[in-house]
Design a protein around this motif. Structure first.
Motif, PDB file in Angstrom:
ATOM      1  N   THR A   1       5.287   2.153  -8.870  1.00 16.36           N
ATOM      2  CA  THR A   1       4.882   0.889  -9.486  1.00 16.36           C
ATOM      3  C   THR A   1       5.625   0.662 -10.791  1.00 16.36           C
ATOM      4  O   THR A   1       5.619   1.515 -11.684  1.00 16.36           O
ATOM      5  CB  THR A   1       3.363   0.893  -9.743  1.00 16.36           C
ATOM      6  OG1 THR A   1       2.681   0.932  -8.491  1.00 16.36           O
ATOM      7  CG2 THR A   1       2.939  -0.347 -10.518  1.00 16.36           C
TER       8      THR A   1
ATOM      9  N   GLN B   1       0.827  -1.198   0.000  1.00 16.28           N
ATOM     10  CA  GLN B   1       0.000   0.000   0.000  1.00 16.28           C
ATOM     11  C   GLN B   1       0.866   1.254   0.000  1.00 16.28           C
ATOM     12  O   GLN B   1       2.045   1.220   0.387  1.00 16.28           O
ATOM     13  CB  GLN B   1      -0.917   0.002   1.231  1.00 16.28           C
ATOM     14  CG  GLN B   1      -1.977  -1.079   1.218  1.00 16.28           C
ATOM     15  CD  GLN B   1      -2.943  -0.957   2.391  1.00 16.28           C
ATOM     16  OE1 GLN B   1      -2.591  -0.438   3.428  1.00 16.28           O
ATOM     17  NE2 GLN B   1      -4.153  -1.450   2.204  1.00 16.28           N
ATOM     18  N   THR B   2       0.268   2.339  -0.418  1.00 13.83           N
ATOM     19  CA  THR B   2       0.956   3.631  -0.380  1.00 13.83           C
ATOM     20  C   THR B   2       1.475   3.905   1.029  1.00 13.83           C
ATOM     21  O   THR B   2       0.752   3.709   2.014  1.00 13.83           O
ATOM     22  CB  THR B   2      -0.001   4.745  -0.809  1.00 13.83           C
ATOM     23  OG1 THR B   2      -0.383   4.527  -2.182  1.00 13.83           O
ATOM     24  CG2 THR B   2       0.652   6.107  -0.695  1.00 13.83           C
TER      25      THR B   2
ATOM     26  N   LYS C   1       5.091   5.118  -3.190  1.00 11.24           N
ATOM     27  CA  LYS C   1       4.019   5.859  -3.834  1.00 11.24           C
ATOM     28  C   LYS C   1       3.510   5.066  -5.040  1.00 11.24           C
ATOM     29  O   LYS C   1       4.246   4.246  -5.595  1.00 11.24           O
ATOM     30  CB  LYS C   1       4.547   7.206  -4.318  1.00 11.24           C
ATOM     31  CG  LYS C   1       5.228   8.045  -3.263  1.00 11.24           C
ATOM     32  CD  LYS C   1       5.836   9.295  -3.867  1.00 11.24           C
ATOM     33  CE  LYS C   1       6.552  10.132  -2.819  1.00 11.24           C
ATOM     34  NZ  LYS C   1       7.148  11.362  -3.418  1.00 11.24           N
ATOM     35  N   PRO C   2       2.295   5.324  -5.465  1.00  6.80           N
ATOM     36  CA  PRO C   2       1.785   4.615  -6.651  1.00  6.80           C
ATOM     37  C   PRO C   2       2.690   4.785  -7.873  1.00  6.80           C
ATOM     38  O   PRO C   2       2.813   3.852  -8.686  1.00  6.80           O
ATOM     39  CB  PRO C   2       0.412   5.259  -6.876  1.00  6.80           C
ATOM     40  CG  PRO C   2      -0.014   5.661  -5.510  1.00  6.80           C
ATOM     41  CD  PRO C   2       1.239   6.122  -4.818  1.00  6.80           C
ATOM     42  N   GLU C   3       3.339   5.920  -7.988  1.00  5.05           N
ATOM     43  CA  GLU C   3       4.228   6.142  -9.133  1.00  5.05           C
ATOM     44  C   GLU C   3       5.513   5.325  -9.068  1.00  5.05           C
ATOM     45  O   GLU C   3       6.297   5.323 -10.020  1.00  5.05           O
ATOM     46  CB  GLU C   3       4.569   7.627  -9.294  1.00  5.05           C
ATOM     47  CG  GLU C   3       5.069   8.303  -8.050  1.00  5.05           C
ATOM     48  CD  GLU C   3       3.966   9.027  -7.290  1.00  5.05           C
ATOM     49  OE1 GLU C   3       2.856   8.462  -7.136  1.00  5.05           O
ATOM     50  OE2 GLU C   3       4.221  10.166  -6.837  1.00  5.05           O
TER      51      GLU C   3
ATOM     52  N   VAL D   1       2.358  -0.619  -6.106  1.00  7.00           N
ATOM     53  CA  VAL D   1       1.964   0.181  -4.955  1.00  7.00           C
ATOM     54  C   VAL D   1       0.525   0.623  -5.162  1.00  7.00           C
ATOM     55  O   VAL D   1       0.217   1.352  -6.120  1.00  7.00           O
ATOM     56  CB  VAL D   1       2.880   1.400  -4.774  1.00  7.00           C
ATOM     57  CG1 VAL D   1       2.511   2.148  -3.496  1.00  7.00           C
ATOM     58  CG2 VAL D   1       4.344   0.969  -4.738  1.00  7.00           C
ATOM     59  N   SER D   2      -0.336   0.190  -4.281  1.00  6.03           N
ATOM     60  CA  SER D   2      -1.751   0.526  -4.420  1.00  6.03           C
ATOM     61  C   SER D   2      -2.063   1.812  -3.678  1.00  6.03           C
ATOM     62  O   SER D   2      -1.484   2.113  -2.630  1.00  6.03           O
ATOM     63  CB  SER D   2      -2.613  -0.609  -3.872  1.00  6.03           C
ATOM     64  OG  SER D   2      -2.380  -0.777  -2.486  1.00  6.03           O
ATOM     65  N   SER D   3      -3.004   2.564  -4.239  1.00  3.54           N
ATOM     66  CA  SER D   3      -3.366   3.858  -3.624  1.00  3.54           C
ATOM     67  C   SER D   3      -4.525   3.701  -2.657  1.00  3.54           C
ATOM     68  O   SER D   3      -5.115   2.645  -2.537  1.00  3.54           O
ATOM     69  CB  SER D   3      -3.725   4.848  -4.727  1.00  3.54           C
ATOM     70  OG  SER D   3      -4.778   4.338  -5.513  1.00  3.54           O
TER      71      SER D   3
END
Length: 123
Positions: A91, A13-14, A87-89, A121-123
């Protein structure tokens, strides 16, 4: 010849943390530099971090400075990338690479690559 095998990717997760590893074989591990790159869907592969042969010098792209830490363990022939505050970015598929042609320094032009490990990475 150098063989590289990544492991440790996964879903987080984030804000979470993950450590990816890269086990090297085939040549004296302490004689060459190691690095990490990543490639997100639809994007070009980009540099993330690198470390010289002795572990005394490390390099990071601005996007991960202060969050990621690269290290190497000569006894285990392994390089690590500790990733915090994800962070999701972040990923991407993460690839390790070896630079064996520059006397242990990092040139940015590695000559061996691993197969990659997915980090999501999930938001």
């Amino acid at each position: 010849q150098v063989q590289l095998v990544e492991s440790g990717g996964g879903l987080v997760q984030t804000g979470g943390s993950l450590r990816v590893s890269c086990a090297a074989s085939g040549r004296t591990f302490s004689s060459y530099a190691m690095g990490w790159f990543r490639q997100a869907p639809g994007k070009e592969r980009e540099f993330v971090s690198a470390i010289n042969w002795s572990g005394t010098r490390s390099y990071y792209t601005d996007a991960v400075k202060g969050r990621f830490t690269i290290s190497r363990d000569t006894a285990k022939n392994t390089v690590y990338l500790q990733m915090n505050s994800l962070k999701p970015e972040d990923t991407a598929v993460y690839y390790c690479a070896a630079d064996t042609r520059h006397l242990g320094g990092w040139s940015g032009q590695p000559d061996y690559w691993g197969q990659g490990t997915q980090v999501t990475v999930s938001s």
